[in-house]
Design an enzyme around this catalytic site. Sequence first.
Site, PDB file in Angstrom:
ATOM      1  N   GLU A   1      12.990 -66.646   8.532  1.00 36.68           N
ATOM      2  CA  GLU A   1      14.392 -66.237   8.424  1.00 36.68           C
ATOM      3  C   GLU A   1      15.255 -67.042   9.374  1.00 36.68           C
ATOM      4  OE1 GLU A   1      14.492 -62.137  10.800  1.00 36.68           O
ATOM      5  OE2 GLU A   1      12.820 -62.249   9.384  1.00 36.68           O
TER       6      GLU A   1
ATOM      7  N   LYS B   1      17.800 -67.945  12.376  1.00 39.91           N
ATOM      8  CA  LYS B   1      18.098 -67.456  13.727  1.00 39.91           C
ATOM      9  C   LYS B   1      19.605 -67.597  13.933  1.00 39.91           C
ATOM     10  CE  LYS B   1      16.795 -67.860  18.582  1.00 39.91           C
ATOM     11  NZ  LYS B   1      18.163 -67.817  19.089  1.00 39.91           N
TER      12      LYS B   1
ATOM     13  N   ASP C   1      23.231 -67.292  15.666  1.00 41.61           N
ATOM     14  CA  ASP C   1      23.645 -67.537  17.042  1.00 41.61           C
ATOM     15  C   ASP C   1      24.798 -66.603  17.406  1.00 41.61           C
ATOM     16  OD1 ASP C   1      23.580 -68.714  19.487  1.00 41.61           O
ATOM     17  OD2 ASP C   1      24.736 -70.484  18.918  1.00 41.61           O
TER      18      ASP C   1
ATOM     19  N   TYR D   1      18.206 -57.743  10.949  1.00 35.21           N
ATOM     20  CA  TYR D   1      16.952 -58.451  10.699  1.00 35.21           C
ATOM     21  C   TYR D   1      15.678 -57.734  11.143  1.00 35.21           C
ATOM     22  CZ  TYR D   1      18.010 -59.968  15.511  1.00 35.21           C
ATOM     23  OH  TYR D   1      18.337 -60.011  16.837  1.00 35.21           O
TER      24      TYR D   1
ATOM     25  N   LYS E   1      13.883 -73.792  17.464  1.00 35.51           N
ATOM     26  CA  LYS E   1      15.285 -74.147  17.711  1.00 35.51           C
ATOM     27  C   LYS E   1      15.587 -75.530  17.149  1.00 35.51           C
ATOM     28  CE  LYS E   1      17.681 -71.933  20.066  1.00 35.51           C
ATOM     29  NZ  LYS E   1      17.764 -71.605  21.492  1.00 35.51           N
TER      30      LYS E   1
ATOM     31  N   CYS F   1      53.459 -89.965  32.796  1.00 36.58           N
ATOM     32  CA  CYS F   1      53.469 -89.050  31.649  1.00 36.58           C
ATOM     33  C   CYS F   1      53.751 -89.826  30.362  1.00 36.58           C
ATOM     34  CB  CYS F   1      54.538 -87.973  31.849  1.00 36.58           C
ATOM     35  SG  CYS F   1      54.721 -86.872  30.425  1.00 36.58           S
TER      36      CYS F   1
ATOM     37  N   CYS G   1      57.456 -88.468  29.039  1.00 34.00           N
ATOM     38  CA  CYS G   1      58.738 -88.657  29.730  1.00 34.00           C
ATOM     39  C   CYS G   1      58.705 -89.767  30.776  1.00 34.00           C
ATOM     40  CB  CYS G   1      59.190 -87.348  30.372  1.00 34.00           C
ATOM     41  SG  CYS G   1      58.149 -86.838  31.773  1.00 34.00           S
TER      42      CYS G   1
ATOM     43  N   CYS H   1      52.122 -83.601  34.874  1.00 35.86           N
ATOM     44  CA  CYS H   1      53.468 -84.184  34.873  1.00 35.86           C
ATOM     45  C   CYS H   1      54.374 -83.215  35.623  1.00 35.86           C
ATOM     46  CB  CYS H   1      53.963 -84.374  33.437  1.00 35.86           C
ATOM     47  SG  CYS H   1      55.730 -84.784  33.367  1.00 35.86           S
TER      48      CYS H   1
ATOM     49  N   CYS I   1      60.632 -82.758  30.427  1.00 31.91           N
ATOM     50  CA  CYS I   1      59.532 -83.311  29.621  1.00 31.91           C
ATOM     51  C   CYS I   1      59.436 -82.487  28.336  1.00 31.91           C
ATOM     52  CB  CYS I   1      58.229 -83.250  30.412  1.00 31.91           C
ATOM     53  SG  CYS I   1      56.819 -83.994  29.566  1.00 31.91           S
TER      54      CYS I   1
END
Length: 670
Positions: A113, A115, A117, A225, A312, A407, A410, A425, A431
């Site tokens: 089956e 697995k 997560d 499960y 895994k 930046c 600007c 910035c 900005c």
Amino acid sequence: MQMEVKEQIERLRNELHRHNYNYYVLNAPEISDQEFDRMMRELQDLEAAHPEFDDPDSPTRRVGSDLNQEFVQVPHRYPMLSLSNTYNKQEVADFYERVRSGLEGEPFEICCEMKYDGLSISLTYEQGRLVRAVTRGDGVQGDDVTENVKTIRCIPLRLNGNGYPEEFEIRGEILMPWTSFETLNREREEREEPLFANPRNAASGTLKSKNSAVVAQRKLDAYLYYLLGEHIPFDGHYENLQAARSWGFKISGGMKKVTTLQDIYDFIDYWDVERKNLPVATDGIVLKVNSQRQQRALGYTAKSPRWAIAYKFQAERARTRLNAVTFQVGRTGTVTPVANMDPVQLAGTVVRRATLHNADVMEQLDLHIGDMVYVEKGGEIIPKIVGVDADARGPETGPRAEFITRCPECGAELVRYEGEAAWYCPNDTACPPQIKGRIEHYISRRAMNIDSLGPETVDDYYRRGLIRDVADLYDIQVQQINGEDGTREKSAQKIVRSIADSVEVPFERVVFALGIRFVGEIAAKALARHFKSMDALASASLEDMLQINGIGVVIAESVIRYFANEANRDLVRRLREKGVRMELSDEELSSHSDKLSGQSIVVSGVFSLHSRDEYKAMIEQHGGKNVGSISSKTSFVLAGANMGPAKLEKAGKLGIPILSEEEFLKKIES
């Protein structure tokens, strides 16, 4: 009449339970969303008018409650052990041979089956009703999250059909589907909140929310499960799960019984590819001996069963070309580097961009434009560059990717504050991304709560020159935003009305709404309650601010920099002229004291005189600090009924005083 109402309520409940099952488990709805919502509203109205027919298993409970809850620790009847992990097929073969040897040659079946997560959960049913949902915890005991789990639509509150034991436990995984996860992270990104790294973390954080309404909004999913109990119907694990499917549980359709090692390999190879098309995250395959009699014969090690193992999958990695590094500016001025790459297929999606986080990460990777880079996703939804193929560099490889010094929006020279990994910035008043970001922050629910406005609308108003800062919001007229032909008159009126209503927002939220760098909700509350007015805050010295519990040098210096800027002082002046609150009200001032000043307090348990939120507000009103866990620095615990045994034990060991509701109220009233 009463009997007719009761019958109507029961009919609606049964119908809605059935439609929930069809939609969330079978994925085969029979009615439209509108019809479902109509039936739900009808049931809600009937239940509100007839509380004598209350039922904790009603479908209306699926929406959750906004009341905070403290999770109680519950021991597992059967310990929730973890599985041994393996990462290659030879170790799978070793497991297969250990099973064969342990069963002394007796034929056996393996149930293969997926697995999933997510977050492990144990559900207990009695007489066909869900009575308890407990997280894995430490395997011996976990948190009771029943009210939150009831909001997950695919988990039955009542079972279908018959044949189920009077009492049993079923285990599974709580998951956040990819679509829900991406929506959640998109919303968090817009608010410049830390993103969840993967759906597992998001599901875990959601299920542990103290607000079950939040859980309901995030649309969690679940696959079950494993069935346990004294009187489960079959010896075969696979057969028990098929029975559970008929009772209304969501069971994976990818399960398969096999007998040979090659069958197992074929299952692994198939799902290593096909899992990328699943709506939820998976990170491997679980192999279980199917017969429970044989499981008992094989037994357990100290940490895991001998009859099961998890294979895994390797984290998926792709190799692609780095074409450029660009830089994004956030609301607070944070500058984030982004890798732009040749498109590459990775974990089911096409990836073209990956975050490089900050200058230090770029330095460690030693990136050059044109490099062949390794990108990984695995369980992580956010693509990241994990390495560079330095051997692939040649004459055509471009220059080293350097972090910018100015930046990109600007042109201001970037700054880096002590203890911070990010570059910023500093031009927060001119900005464009910062201006629009600060407006979006100002209108947000936790700040000024101006509804009907969002990022797209703010961008539109900014481009049209209607707003250049938050004070400009209060000058917007209906005729400016109702559309060229006036077709958006109602929405325009709603927006203007909501902006006008925001002047009633309490002062502490105004401080937060200004968007002063590093000043979050908690710091804004502390500053507002200590200085009591914007004028006092604006003229406060570093030493003044450092006297406040929770305010450190970084926050204090940021506040001083904010008010040292003439543009910010002018903005505050204009907001004052528009009627925005610039000080605590008389009512707020009269309710505040320093009776709990300097004290750290834990609130735990279920209360009858006031809600948990109300008690936390009282603590803050009287100068105290709410903390989540007990330590030697805790001043006392405000305890209601069902205080968690772990907290009770820890408080006893550390000698922390425990106050009842009545004792606490007497303390702050004295």
